[in-house]
Write a protein that holds these residues in place. Structure first.
Motif, PDB file in Angstrom:
ATOM      1  N   MET A   1      19.840   7.593  16.273  1.00 11.38           N
ATOM      2  CA  MET A   1      20.005   8.051  17.649  1.00 11.38           C
ATOM      3  C   MET A   1      21.149   9.063  17.738  1.00 11.38           C
ATOM      4  O   MET A   1      22.118   8.991  16.984  1.00 11.38           O
ATOM      5  CB  MET A   1      20.262   6.816  18.503  1.00 11.38           C
ATOM      6  N   ASP A  26      15.561   7.242  18.915  1.00  9.06           N
ATOM      7  CA  ASP A  26      14.835   7.317  17.645  1.00  9.06           C
ATOM      8  C   ASP A  26      13.334   7.413  17.882  1.00  9.06           C
ATOM      9  O   ASP A  26      12.769   6.644  18.661  1.00  9.06           O
ATOM     10  CB  ASP A  26      15.135   6.086  16.785  1.00  9.06           C
ATOM     11  N   GLY A  27      12.692   8.346  17.218  1.00  4.54           N
ATOM     12  CA  GLY A  27      11.248   8.475  17.255  1.00  4.54           C
ATOM     13  C   GLY A  27      10.716   9.282  18.412  1.00  4.54           C
ATOM     14  O   GLY A  27       9.527   9.608  18.442  1.00  4.54           O
ATOM     15  N   GLU A  28      11.555   9.619  19.376  1.00  7.06           N
ATOM     16  CA  GLU A  28      11.022  10.355  20.528  1.00  7.06           C
ATOM     17  C   GLU A  28      10.995  11.861  20.255  1.00  7.06           C
ATOM     18  O   GLU A  28      11.664  12.362  19.353  1.00  7.06           O
ATOM     19  CB  GLU A  28      11.839  10.074  21.795  1.00  7.06           C
ATOM     20  N   THR A  29      10.182  12.545  21.049  1.00  6.57           N
ATOM     21  CA  THR A  29      10.264  13.997  21.119  1.00  6.57           C
ATOM     22  C   THR A  29      10.820  14.335  22.488  1.00  6.57           C
ATOM     23  O   THR A  29      10.215  14.017  23.506  1.00  6.57           O
ATOM     24  CB  THR A  29       8.886  14.655  20.938  1.00  6.57           C
ATOM     25  N   ARG A 158      15.526  13.098   9.204  1.00  7.54           N
ATOM     26  CA  ARG A 158      15.289  12.137  10.293  1.00  7.54           C
ATOM     27  C   ARG A 158      15.038  12.858  11.619  1.00  7.54           C
ATOM     28  O   ARG A 158      14.349  12.349  12.492  1.00  7.54           O
ATOM     29  CB  ARG A 158      16.547  11.268  10.493  1.00  7.54           C
ATOM     30  N   TYR A 159      15.671  14.017  11.747  1.00  7.53           N
ATOM     31  CA  TYR A 159      15.588  14.770  12.999  1.00  7.53           C
ATOM     32  C   TYR A 159      15.137  16.197  12.711  1.00  7.53           C
ATOM     33  O   TYR A 159      15.590  16.787  11.738  1.00  7.53           O
ATOM     34  CB  TYR A 159      16.970  14.866  13.669  1.00  7.53           C
ATOM     35  N   GLN A 185       5.315  14.721  14.132  1.00  5.48           N
ATOM     36  CA  GLN A 185       5.944  13.554  14.748  1.00  5.48           C
ATOM     37  C   GLN A 185       5.146  12.295  14.415  1.00  5.48           C
ATOM     38  O   GLN A 185       5.709  11.265  14.056  1.00  5.48           O
ATOM     39  CB  GLN A 185       6.020  13.757  16.266  1.00  5.48           C
ATOM     40  N   LYS A 189       6.971  10.503  11.478  1.00  2.00           N
ATOM     41  CA  LYS A 189       7.823   9.655  12.335  1.00  2.00           C
ATOM     42  C   LYS A 189       9.215  10.260  12.557  1.00  2.00           C
ATOM     43  O   LYS A 189      10.223   9.558  12.524  1.00  2.00           O
ATOM     44  CB  LYS A 189       7.983   8.248  11.743  1.00  2.00           C
ATOM     45  N   THR A 191      12.164  12.186  14.618  1.00  2.00           N
ATOM     46  CA  THR A 191      12.682  12.395  15.965  1.00  2.00           C
ATOM     47  C   THR A 191      12.814  13.898  16.175  1.00  2.00           C
ATOM     48  O   THR A 191      13.411  14.582  15.353  1.00  2.00           O
ATOM     49  CB  THR A 191      14.060  11.728  16.112  1.00  2.00           C
ATOM     50  N   SER A 192      12.212  14.392  17.261  1.00  2.01           N
ATOM     51  CA  SER A 192      12.185  15.842  17.454  1.00  2.01           C
ATOM     52  C   SER A 192      12.932  16.247  18.712  1.00  2.01           C
ATOM     53  O   SER A 192      12.774  15.630  19.765  1.00  2.01           O
ATOM     54  CB  SER A 192      10.745  16.342  17.572  1.00  2.01           C
TER      55      SER A 192
END
Ligand SMILES: Nc1ncnc2c1ncn2[C@@H]1O[C@H](COP(=O)(O)OP(=O)(O)O)[C@@H](O)[C@H]1O
Ligand SMILES: [Mg+2]
Length: 246
Positions: A1, A26-29, A158-159, A185, A189, A191-192
């Motif tokens: 995060m 984490d994991g969101e766009t 990760r990002y 994404q 997986k 985070t974007s």
């Protein structure tokens, strides 16, 4: 995060970020929208430590990057892939060399066969094949963006930060890039964090949309919440940018 808390950034008398707060899950766009010159690119660069903030804090996972020295900052920068505005490929390097540049820095003893495998994997992920030997000048605008994206995923970050991924492309090519962001994404997986003033793309890729205005995040919500916003500043912005490319 990633946690951005009360960040200020000025260039001489130009006070660009004025207490920016934003949490990225984490994991969101998440898409950051806002007027040109409003500080979106500056915010992305502060997130990866390419620019130093004047005040406030940025945490990437457990690291407070605003307090790190350059040599430890580098450790955190490994978690980021960055698709720069305009792709920013090295003109003198081939496609393969552009894609593997960061990877070789990160893993100096990586074998040539692993490098070429990874380059092929990156290209496949962005829908390209057999263009390893070409130079950026031989690519169309849309292909350059895709090679930039291939480079961004080379280190399995990760990002991923996307700065204006669809700007300057016609609607069909823009839509292709938007689909790629969604695909990456889902498949990787990642985070974007997307910066754009293209609302068509923003609605399509985002879990959440945040509006940067006057150096602050003035509104944040799901695409539906943003579409139905009562915030006059946000409404004016999205009405001016939804039909832009049509
Ligand atoms: N390295 C820099 N040096 C001086 N001014 C800069 C620098 N980078 C950005 N700026 C200024 O900061 C403001 C925000 O720029 P930017 O973040 O690029 O806007 P945008 O929202 O269009 O991405 C602009 O006024 C720009 O001129
Ligand atoms: Mg910008």
């Amino acid at each position: 995060m990633i946690k951005i808390s009360g960040v200020h950034k000025s260039f001489n008398s130009n006070h660009v970020l004025r207490g920016t707060d934003l949490d990225i899950l984490d994991g969101e766009t998440i898409t950051i929208i806002g007027a040109s010159g409003g500080g979106k690119s500056v915010l992305l660069k502060c997130m990866v430590g390419l620019l130093r903030v004047d005040g406030g804090d940025i945490y990437v996972d457990e690291h407070r990057i605003t307090g790190l020295e350059d040599d430890t900052l580098w450790e955190v920068q490994k978690s980021f892939g960055f698709l720069f505005q305009g792709a920013a490929l090295f003109d003198s390097l081939s496609v393969a060399e552009n894609i593997s540049f960061g990877l070789k820095n990160l893993r100096p003893d990586i074998s040539e066969s692993e490098v070429s495998q990874r380059v092929r994997w990156c290209l496949e992920n962005v829908g390209l094949k057999n263009i390893e030997h070409l130079k950026p000048a031989e690519l169309s605008g849309g292909m350059k963006k895709r090679v930039g994206l291939a480079r961004a995923i080379a280190t399995e970050p990760r990002y991923i930060l996307y700065d204006e991924p669809t700007t300057g492309l016609d609607p069909i090519k823009a839509d292709l890039i938007t689909d790629l962001i969604l695909k990456l994404q889902r498949n990787l997986k990642i985070t974007s964090i997307v910066v754009t003033h293209d609302m068509v793309a923003a609605y399509k890729v985002s879990n959440r949309i945040a509006m940067l205005y006057d150096g602050k995040i003035v509104e944040i919500g799901s695409p539906d919440e943003i579409k139905n916003t009562r915030n006059e500043t946000v409404r004016q912005f999205i009405e001016g940018h939804t039909e832009e490319k049509v």
